[in-house]
Structure formats: structure tokens, C-alpha cells
Design a protein around this motif. Sequence first.
Motif, PDB file in Angstrom:
ATOM      1  N   ALA A 184       0.829  -1.207   0.000  1.00 52.71           N
ATOM      2  CA  ALA A 184       0.000   0.000   0.000  1.00 52.71           C
ATOM      3  C   ALA A 184       0.862   1.255   0.000  1.00 52.71           C
ATOM      4  N   TRP A 185       2.166   1.078   0.039  1.00 57.27           N
ATOM      5  CA  TRP A 185       3.090   2.216   0.033  1.00 57.27           C
ATOM      6  C   TRP A 185       4.240   1.895  -0.917  1.00 57.27           C
ATOM      7  N   ALA A 186       4.984   2.909  -1.291  1.00 57.14           N
ATOM      8  CA  ALA A 186       6.084   2.746  -2.247  1.00 57.14           C
ATOM      9  C   ALA A 186       7.413   3.108  -1.597  1.00 57.14           C
ATOM     10  N   TYR A 187       8.467   2.480  -2.082  1.00 57.40           N
ATOM     11  CA  TYR A 187       9.809   2.840  -1.641  1.00 57.40           C
ATOM     12  C   TYR A 187      10.164   4.218  -2.187  1.00 57.40           C
ATOM     13  N   PRO A 188      11.110   4.908  -1.550  1.00 61.40           N
ATOM     14  CA  PRO A 188      11.523   6.203  -2.092  1.00 61.40           C
ATOM     15  C   PRO A 188      12.246   6.024  -3.430  1.00 61.40           C
ATOM     16  N   ASP A 189      12.157   7.029  -4.261  1.00 57.40           N
ATOM     17  CA  ASP A 189      12.847   7.009  -5.548  1.00 57.40           C
ATOM     18  C   ASP A 189      14.272   7.501  -5.316  1.00 57.40           C
ATOM     19  N   LEU A 190      15.155   6.579  -5.002  1.00 56.49           N
ATOM     20  CA  LEU A 190      16.536   6.920  -4.667  1.00 56.49           C
ATOM     21  C   LEU A 190      17.275   7.540  -5.845  1.00 56.49           C
ATOM     22  N   MET A 191      16.973   7.062  -7.053  1.00 57.60           N
ATOM     23  CA  MET A 191      17.652   7.595  -8.226  1.00 57.60           C
ATOM     24  C   MET A 191      17.254   9.046  -8.473  1.00 57.60           C
ATOM     25  N   GLU A 234      17.390  24.343   0.310  1.00 51.57           N
ATOM     26  CA  GLU A 234      17.552  23.380  -0.782  1.00 51.57           C
ATOM     27  C   GLU A 234      16.537  22.247  -0.648  1.00 51.57           C
ATOM     28  N   TRP A 235      16.370  21.762   0.559  1.00 42.39           N
ATOM     29  CA  TRP A 235      15.431  20.677   0.808  1.00 42.39           C
ATOM     30  C   TRP A 235      14.002  21.106   0.494  1.00 42.39           C
ATOM     31  N   LEU A 236      13.639  22.322   0.871  1.00 43.84           N
ATOM     32  CA  LEU A 236      12.306  22.842   0.555  1.00 43.84           C
ATOM     33  C   LEU A 236      12.112  22.999  -0.950  1.00 43.84           C
ATOM     34  N   LEU A 237      13.139  23.446  -1.647  1.00 42.41           N
ATOM     35  CA  LEU A 237      13.049  23.594  -3.095  1.00 42.41           C
ATOM     36  C   LEU A 237      12.872  22.237  -3.774  1.00 42.41           C
ATOM     37  N   VAL A 238      13.641  21.258  -3.352  1.00 39.29           N
ATOM     38  CA  VAL A 238      13.516  19.907  -3.904  1.00 39.29           C
ATOM     39  C   VAL A 238      12.136  19.337  -3.578  1.00 39.29           C
ATOM     40  N   THR A 239      11.648  19.588  -2.375  1.00 38.68           N
ATOM     41  CA  THR A 239      10.302  19.133  -1.995  1.00 38.68           C
ATOM     42  C   THR A 239       9.250  19.732  -2.916  1.00 38.68           C
ATOM     43  N   THR A 283      10.640   9.909  -0.640  1.00 39.09           N
ATOM     44  CA  THR A 283      11.771  10.501  -1.365  1.00 39.09           C
ATOM     45  C   THR A 283      12.198  11.806  -0.700  1.00 39.09           C
ATOM     46  N   ILE A 284      11.236  12.601  -0.259  1.00 41.08           N
ATOM     47  CA  ILE A 284      11.545  13.850   0.451  1.00 41.08           C
ATOM     48  C   ILE A 284      12.263  13.544   1.765  1.00 41.08           C
ATOM     49  N   PRO A 306      17.894  14.068   2.540  1.00 42.66           N
ATOM     50  CA  PRO A 306      19.100  14.436   3.311  1.00 42.66           C
ATOM     51  C   PRO A 306      20.096  13.292   3.447  1.00 42.66           C
ATOM     52  N   LEU A 307      19.624  12.066   3.565  1.00 43.28           N
ATOM     53  CA  LEU A 307      20.518  10.915   3.633  1.00 43.28           C
ATOM     54  C   LEU A 307      21.285  10.743   2.322  1.00 43.28           C
ATOM     55  N   ILE A 308      20.604  10.942   1.212  1.00 45.57           N
ATOM     56  CA  ILE A 308      21.265  10.849  -0.093  1.00 45.57           C
ATOM     57  C   ILE A 308      22.332  11.937  -0.225  1.00 45.57           C
ATOM     58  N   VAL A 309      22.051  13.123   0.290  1.00 47.15           N
ATOM     59  CA  VAL A 309      23.034  14.212   0.254  1.00 47.15           C
ATOM     60  C   VAL A 309      24.264  13.841   1.072  1.00 47.15           C
ATOM     61  N   VAL A 310      24.065  13.287   2.252  1.00 44.19           N
ATOM     62  CA  VAL A 310      25.197  12.893   3.100  1.00 44.19           C
ATOM     63  C   VAL A 310      26.016  11.795   2.427  1.00 44.19           C
ATOM     64  N   ILE A 311      25.347  10.805   1.863  1.00 41.64           N
ATOM     65  CA  ILE A 311      26.057   9.717   1.181  1.00 41.64           C
ATOM     66  C   ILE A 311      26.804  10.254  -0.039  1.00 41.64           C
ATOM     67  N   SER A 312      26.179  11.144  -0.788  1.00 45.07           N
ATOM     68  CA  SER A 312      26.832  11.701  -1.978  1.00 45.07           C
ATOM     69  C   SER A 312      28.060  12.516  -1.605  1.00 45.07           C
ATOM     70  N   GLN A 313      27.947  13.315  -0.549  1.00 48.21           N
ATOM     71  CA  GLN A 313      29.075  14.163  -0.170  1.00 48.21           C
ATOM     72  C   GLN A 313      30.203  13.373   0.469  1.00 48.21           C
ATOM     73  N   TYR A 314      29.885  12.640   1.517  1.00 44.49           N
ATOM     74  CA  TYR A 314      30.939  11.995   2.293  1.00 44.49           C
ATOM     75  C   TYR A 314      31.346  10.632   1.744  1.00 44.49           C
ATOM     76  N   GLY A 315      30.429   9.944   1.074  1.00 44.86           N
ATOM     77  CA  GLY A 315      30.752   8.630   0.540  1.00 44.86           C
ATOM     78  C   GLY A 315      31.268   8.660  -0.876  1.00 44.86           C
TER      79      GLY A 315
END
Length: 179
Positions: free
Chosen positions: A37-44, A108-113, A147-148, A152-161
Motif C-alpha cells: 500500500a506504500w512505495a519505496y523512495p525514488d533513490l535515483m 535546498e530541501w524545501l526547493l527539492v520538496t 523521497t523527500i 538528506p541521507l542521499i546528500v550525506v552519502i553523496s558528499q561523504y561517501g
Amino acid sequence: MDDGITKSPWWYRTLYVGVFVVILMWQLVPLQTVPRAWAYPDLMLAMTFCWVLRRPDYCPVFLIALVFLFQDFMLQRPPGIWTACVIVGAEFLRSRMLINRDLPFAFEWLLVTAVLIVMAVVSRVVLSVFLVPPAPVALDASLIGFTIVVYPLIVVISQYGLGVWRRQPGTLDSMGHGA
């Protein structure tokens, strides 16, 4: 922090496609047989927006179009509708990249939202115009909502990972172009 001097944009483009393949294979694996009844976030999508806002040269529009059109075909969605929404959203964010560079992450997060919500509404309207039955509203809302939340987790992974940092004023890329 690596700002593109030692690694070319082609390395990051290859990494982008590699992450896409891993995410797509994960989406295609039948983890359960009962519809949720729910969907995974669109990580891509979250990663695309993150990279477009930080290093737009790593995600050119042709690569975004190719990746999301292929994803439409593989996930059996109406081809091109979601891809067009993603391209328009990514290009809107790309045009705001210099403005967002100096703003806090919350803006940035509000704009992406806002972009994600507009994309979901436009996609549903276009599907309705062409008489294609859209997914249930709760399913789309959970996809966009998760996805919203995961952005922030994707941002942290992209920057630090993965080393995809915002380009600061005065830095040069691998071609010698300034920010």
C-alpha cells in the motif's frame, strides 16, 4: 575533498550509471509477491537532484534522459512522461544551482520538496489527459513523501561517501572552468 581536479566528470558519470543499475536491479528483484500500500523512495531521483544541485557537470541532461527513459521501460511505466517531468525538474534545479550554493540546506530541501510535489501533480494530470489510469494517490504520495524524507541521507552519502561536494566560488573543474 576532491573537487574534480583528479577525477574527471566521466568517472562520476560512470558512477551515476553504476548506481542507477544497482538501484534498478534492486527494484526489479521480487522481494515480496503481495502488492504494498506504500512505495519505496525514488533513490535515483533523489540522487539526481542532489548531484544536479551540487555538480551539474556530473549529470548532463542526456544522461538523465537516458537513465530515466530506460527506467520507464524496465518498470513498465508509460514511457517518457515521468522522464519528461524529471528532466524539467532537474533543469529547473540546475538553473537555481548558483543561487542555492550560498543558502542553507533547509532551503535546498524545501526547493527539492516543491519540485517533487509539482512533478507528481503534473505527471498525474498528464496521465489523466491521455486517459491512462494513474497509480493510487496514496501510492504516489508515499513515493514522493519517502523521497523527500530520504533526500538528506542521499546528500550525506553523496558528499561523504562519493565525494560529490558543492562547488565553491573560485574552484576549477577538470577542464579549468570556474564555478
